[in-house]
Design a protein around this motif. Structure first.
Motif, PDB file in Angstrom:
ATOM      1  N   GLU A 105     126.915  77.861  -4.653  1.00 61.34           N
ATOM      2  CA  GLU A 105     128.001  77.560  -5.481  1.00 61.34           C
ATOM      3  C   GLU A 105     127.583  77.061  -6.883  1.00 61.34           C
ATOM      4  N   ALA A 106     126.792  75.724  -6.449  1.00 57.99           N
ATOM      5  CA  ALA A 106     126.586  74.833  -7.519  1.00 57.99           C
ATOM      6  C   ALA A 106     125.255  75.876  -8.395  1.00 57.99           C
ATOM      7  N   ALA A 107     124.380  76.523  -7.757  1.00 59.67           N
ATOM      8  CA  ALA A 107     123.499  77.048  -8.374  1.00 59.67           C
ATOM      9  C   ALA A 107     123.879  78.232  -9.431  1.00 59.67           C
ATOM     10  N   SER A 108     125.027  78.983  -8.967  1.00 61.76           N
ATOM     11  CA  SER A 108     125.714  79.955  -9.458  1.00 61.76           C
ATOM     12  C   SER A 108     126.202  79.335 -10.622  1.00 61.76           C
ATOM     13  N   VAL A 109     126.979  78.119 -10.582  1.00 62.29           N
ATOM     14  CA  VAL A 109     127.605  77.594 -11.899  1.00 62.29           C
ATOM     15  C   VAL A 109     126.571  77.283 -13.017  1.00 62.29           C
ATOM     16  N   ASP A 110     125.377  76.876 -12.440  1.00 60.28           N
ATOM     17  CA  ASP A 110     124.316  76.638 -13.318  1.00 60.28           C
ATOM     18  C   ASP A 110     123.526  77.728 -13.842  1.00 60.28           C
ATOM     19  N   GLY A 111     124.079  78.743 -13.377  1.00 59.34           N
ATOM     20  CA  GLY A 111     123.425  80.512 -13.948  1.00 59.34           C
ATOM     21  C   GLY A 111     122.346  80.791 -13.365  1.00 59.34           C
ATOM     22  N   ALA A 112     122.134  80.381 -12.049  1.00 59.44           N
ATOM     23  CA  ALA A 112     120.985  81.033 -11.455  1.00 59.44           C
ATOM     24  C   ALA A 112     121.137  82.222 -10.837  1.00 59.44           C
ATOM     25  N   ASN A 113     120.603  83.331 -10.882  1.00 59.76           N
ATOM     26  CA  ASN A 113     120.747  84.730 -10.545  1.00 59.76           C
ATOM     27  C   ASN A 113     120.545  84.855  -8.928  1.00 59.76           C
ATOM     28  N   PRO A 114     120.911  85.547  -8.194  1.00 62.45           N
ATOM     29  CA  PRO A 114     120.775  85.816  -6.780  1.00 62.45           C
ATOM     30  C   PRO A 114     119.357  85.800  -6.490  1.00 62.45           C
ATOM     31  N   VAL A 115     118.405  86.462  -7.257  1.00 65.62           N
ATOM     32  CA  VAL A 115     116.902  86.326  -7.027  1.00 65.62           C
ATOM     33  C   VAL A 115     116.577  84.967  -7.131  1.00 65.62           C
ATOM     34  N   ARG A 116     116.889  84.237  -8.044  1.00 67.51           N
ATOM     35  CA  ARG A 116     116.387  82.904  -8.249  1.00 67.51           C
ATOM     36  C   ARG A 116     116.900  82.138  -7.284  1.00 67.51           C
ATOM     37  N   GLN A 117     118.283  82.123  -6.837  1.00 71.90           N
ATOM     38  CA  GLN A 117     118.922  81.344  -5.738  1.00 71.90           C
ATOM     39  C   GLN A 117     117.971  81.647  -4.251  1.00 71.90           C
ATOM     40  N   TRP A 118     117.506  82.738  -4.210  1.00 68.89           N
ATOM     41  CA  TRP A 118     116.752  83.069  -2.891  1.00 68.89           C
ATOM     42  C   TRP A 118     115.603  82.417  -2.997  1.00 68.89           C
ATOM     43  N   ALA A 119     114.843  82.542  -4.210  1.00 72.70           N
ATOM     44  CA  ALA A 119     113.509  81.776  -4.302  1.00 72.70           C
ATOM     45  C   ALA A 119     113.493  80.346  -4.261  1.00 72.70           C
ATOM     46  N   SER A 120     114.602  79.781  -4.929  1.00 68.44           N
ATOM     47  CA  SER A 120     114.540  78.406  -4.944  1.00 68.44           C
ATOM     48  C   SER A 120     115.551  77.600  -4.027  1.00 68.44           C
ATOM     49  N   ILE A 121     116.286  78.139  -3.240  1.00 73.14           N
ATOM     50  CA  ILE A 121     117.093  77.651  -2.308  1.00 73.14           C
ATOM     51  C   ILE A 121     117.033  78.140  -0.619  1.00 73.14           C
ATOM     52  N   THR A 122     117.060  79.575  -0.447  1.00 71.04           N
ATOM     53  CA  THR A 122     116.638  80.025   0.649  1.00 71.04           C
ATOM     54  C   THR A 122     115.431  79.943   1.230  1.00 71.04           C
ATOM     55  N   LEU A 123     114.491  80.347   0.601  1.00 71.71           N
ATOM     56  CA  LEU A 123     113.008  80.245   1.063  1.00 71.71           C
ATOM     57  C   LEU A 123     112.726  78.901   1.261  1.00 71.71           C
ATOM     58  N   PRO A 124     112.825  77.784   0.452  1.00 73.83           N
ATOM     59  CA  PRO A 124     112.192  76.571   0.612  1.00 73.83           C
ATOM     60  C   PRO A 124     112.959  76.076   1.989  1.00 73.83           C
ATOM     61  N   LEU A 125     114.344  76.319   2.008  1.00 75.31           N
ATOM     62  CA  LEU A 125     115.050  75.801   3.297  1.00 75.31           C
ATOM     63  C   LEU A 125     114.821  76.244   4.704  1.00 75.31           C
ATOM     64  N   VAL A 126     114.130  77.615   4.683  1.00 72.36           N
ATOM     65  CA  VAL A 126     113.723  78.076   5.892  1.00 72.36           C
ATOM     66  C   VAL A 126     112.252  78.105   6.116  1.00 72.36           C
ATOM     67  N   ALA A 127     111.479  77.550   5.110  1.00 73.99           N
ATOM     68  CA  ALA A 127     110.379  77.454   5.120  1.00 73.99           C
ATOM     69  C   ALA A 127     109.750  76.768   6.609  1.00 73.99           C
ATOM     70  N   PRO A 128     110.298  75.762   7.087  1.00 73.19           N
ATOM     71  CA  PRO A 128     109.936  75.176   8.476  1.00 73.19           C
ATOM     72  C   PRO A 128     109.897  76.252   9.407  1.00 73.19           C
ATOM     73  N   ILE A 129     111.236  76.929   9.393  1.00 74.24           N
ATOM     74  CA  ILE A 129     111.436  77.906  10.652  1.00 74.24           C
ATOM     75  C   ILE A 129     110.199  79.017  10.558  1.00 74.24           C
ATOM     76  N   LEU A 130     110.085  79.553   9.229  1.00 77.25           N
ATOM     77  CA  LEU A 130     109.007  80.440   9.134  1.00 77.25           C
ATOM     78  C   LEU A 130     107.632  80.005   9.606  1.00 77.25           C
ATOM     79  N   LEU A 131     107.380  78.659   9.505  1.00 77.10           N
ATOM     80  CA  LEU A 131     106.073  78.126   9.814  1.00 77.10           C
ATOM     81  C   LEU A 131     106.147  78.047  11.505  1.00 77.10           C
ATOM     82  N   PHE A 132     107.199  77.704  11.797  1.00 78.30           N
ATOM     83  CA  PHE A 132     107.297  77.438  13.405  1.00 78.30           C
ATOM     84  C   PHE A 132     107.099  79.052  14.055  1.00 78.30           C
ATOM     85  N   GLU A 133     107.778  79.943  13.425  1.00 74.45           N
ATOM     86  CA  GLU A 133     107.527  81.374  13.951  1.00 74.45           C
ATOM     87  C   GLU A 133     106.143  81.693  13.859  1.00 74.45           C
TER      88      GLU A 133
END
Lengths: 275, 302
Positions: free
Chosen positions: B199-227
């Motif tokens: 929500e904060a990112a949306s307010v700052d004007g980040a589009n969904p792709v940007r949100q995915w690249a800067s929020i989702t991916l970094p936060l699940v990176a440790p899981i990806l590594l473990f996988e």
């Protein structure tokens, strides 16, 4: 407009992935009702055939594998393994997390070390050991080596590290024995982790092929993976429908279990990653 | 958590007082007894066997003889190369697919999420032998996949009996079975990300792709590594799929170290040599998983 387009694309891509995931399973069940012509013929056939009865008859009279016996063996082996492995792991994990005692560090490092060693290393010595104990071709040869679950000890220890100490201290003051504290307070509260571990151990036992293949030589002792692999390899005349029927029947217990324990399955698989 | 971190956390628990009861030993005893008999003893014994020649039930000490033999064994190196290729090709593709589908399944605009998620999870429930059998029919010369390729005018491929395609066949089957498994884990991680961040990112004007690249991916990176670590270990231990689909053939083109170990040990009964294979694989697995975790730690500190 753009929103609609990307929504459509989203659903389309997910749909394709969904179909690829589900199709082989659908086909397995469908193929168990078909004859060889329909399964591997010149033109593909994707609907229910009329050979279920013939395939079932072939499966029951194949002479090398008794699929229902195999299911029974697999269920009982997995159940006993899970019960013992989960209980021992829970007890050991609790001891490592909640007590300080001489030898704890040494033991824990030893257990840690074993986590790094893959199962195939123990294949040959275990085979020799089982031969000496005259346990080849018995359920015990499968169950016993699966009981010391190093992963289970870690999972349970991790869960108990964050267990409220106040509860344990209060119970001690109330005069509970250490065993009573464990079985009446700790175990009931650790149920989510225990059920997750149970699923992991059960699945591991259920799908294991390599070790049972080594120690089971008798039709009456086969587990499902062994029975299925033998069914495929001993066929002289092709009967693909029969093999797919056996695979379908063998899949049913796990599907039924999943229907009842869906949440536990997901959390069980997740907990393997949250260490 | 790494081994060292685990060991440290063991010592840093001030609330535990030394106990004078025998209780911890009682709790540990059943596990430790089984652990000693069915894990520690076999591991040590296995190492002794690998240093010996197994002769009618007796060990004849031969030093590193078996390991020297192993270094010159073309079939063993072929099997390592095979899993190496599968590792480098299949694991990134599978984890890439898993990341994409987990993200899509996590989208709030997707309708029927529960059913889709269930569909992706189903392959996990199919026994490895059962699904390998299904794929051995789907990938047969007259199987459905070739019929499907025919629709697009593509030539039939001899998936299971050609040295070029046998590895691809195994990778296809593995990807089908394990992608959903990884999707479920990634999805769980994604769902645990607090919505406020988005929500904060949306307010700052980040589009969904940007949100995915800067929020989702970094936060699940440790899981990806473990996988990726677990997938690496799993691939190096690959057995069921090649055993059912190709039996390691044709001409070792889909032979794997563990399948080779099985054949040497339980079809030829060369216990000493097979134990050396087992230890070689064990060392490789240990080195690779430590390496993967190291690399990620270096990257995380940059």
């Amino acid at each position: 407009m753009r929103q609609k387009l990307s929504d459509g694309l989203l659903h389309l891509v997910v749909m394709i992935g969904f179909l690829i995931s589900v199709f082989p399973i659908y086909w397995m069940f469908i193929a168990s009702t078909q004859n060889d012509q329909q399964i591997l013929g010149e033109s593909p056939y994707l609907w229910i055939g009329r050979s279920l009865r013939a395939n079932f008859h072939a499966l029951m009279t194949n002479g090398s594998v008794d699929i229902f016996r195999a299911i029974l063996n697999s269920i009982l082996i997995a159940a006993v393994t899970t019960l013992a492995a989960v209980m021992f792991s829970t007890m050991a994990g609790y001891a490592f997390a909640r007590y300080r005692f001489p030898g704890r560090e040494t033991l824990f490092v030893l257990v840690l070390g074993a986590l790094m060693i893959p199962a195939q290393v123990t294949l040959i010595p275990l085979f020799i050991l089982m031969s000496h104990l005259h346990l080849i071709d018995t359920w015990w040869s499968i169950i016993l080596p699966a009981v010391p679950s190093v992963f289970g000890v870690f999972l349970m220890r991790q869960a108990f590290l964050s267990f409220p100490v106040e509860l344990i201290d209060a119970a001690r003051i109330d005069g509970f024995s250490e065993a009573a504290i464990f079985f009446r307070i700790v175990v009931p509260l650790a149920r989510p982790t225990i059920s997750a571990l149970s699923i992991i151990v059960f699945l591991g036992s259920w799908t294991n092929l390599l070790w049972p293949l080594v120690v089971l030589n008798n039709t009456s002792s086969y587990t499902i993976p062994v029975a299925l692999s033998i069914l495929e390899s001993v066929q002289t005349l092709p009967n693909y429908g029969m093999v797919m029927l056996a695979a379908s029947i063998a899949t049913l217990p796990m599907l039924i279990l999943f229907v009842f324990l869906r949440r536990n399955f997901i959390s069980g698989i997740m907990s393997g990653y949250s260490r | 958590m790494g081994v060292r971190a685990q060991a440290q956390s063991l010592n840093s628990r001030p609330r535990l007082r030394p106990t004078r009861t025998a209780a911890p030993y009682g709790f540990l005893a059943p596990f430790i007894v089984m652990f000693g008999i069915f894990l520690v003893y076999p591991i040590v014994y296995s190492f002794l066997i690998s240093l010996s020649h197994w002769q009618s039930g007796h060990l004849v000490f031969r030093g590193l003889f078996q390991y020297r033999l192993l270094l010159e064994d073309g079939e063993f190196w072929d099997s390592l190369l095979n899993v190496g290729i599968i590792l480098v090709v299949q694991v990134p593709i599978m984890l890439g697919l898993a990341a994409v589908f987990a993200s899509l399944l996590n989208s709030r605009r997707l309708r029927g999420r529960a059913i889709f998620q269930l569909g992706f999870f189903l392959p996990v429930l199919i026994d490895m032998v059962a699904y390998s059998l299904v794929f051995s029919f789907l990938l047969a010369p007259n199987g459905l996949l070739n019929h499907f390729l025919g629709i697009f005018g593509l030539p039939h491929i001899n998936w299971l009996n050609s040295a070029t395609w046998s590895k691809v066949a195994i990778m296809l089957a593995m990807t089908w079975h394990w992608t959903g498994y990884n999707v479920i884990i990634l999805l769980g991680a994604m769902q645990s990300i607090p919505t406020e961040i988005y929500e904060a990112a949306s307010v700052d004007g980040a589009n969904p792709v940007r949100q995915w690249a800067s929020i989702t991916l970094p936060l699940v990176a440790p899981i990806l590594l473990f996988e990726s670590v677990l997938s690496t270990i799993g691939t190096l231990q690959l057995f069921t799929e090649p055993y059912i689909l190709t039996a390691g053939g044709p001409e070792h083109s889909s032979m794997t170290p563990v399948l080779y170990l099985y054949q040497v040990a339980f079809q030829q009964f060369h216990f000493g040599y097979a134990s050396a294979i087992a230890f070689a694989v064990a060392i490789l697995i240990a080195v690779l998983s430590i390496l993967q975790l190291r690399v990620s730690r270096v990257r995380a500190t940059l």
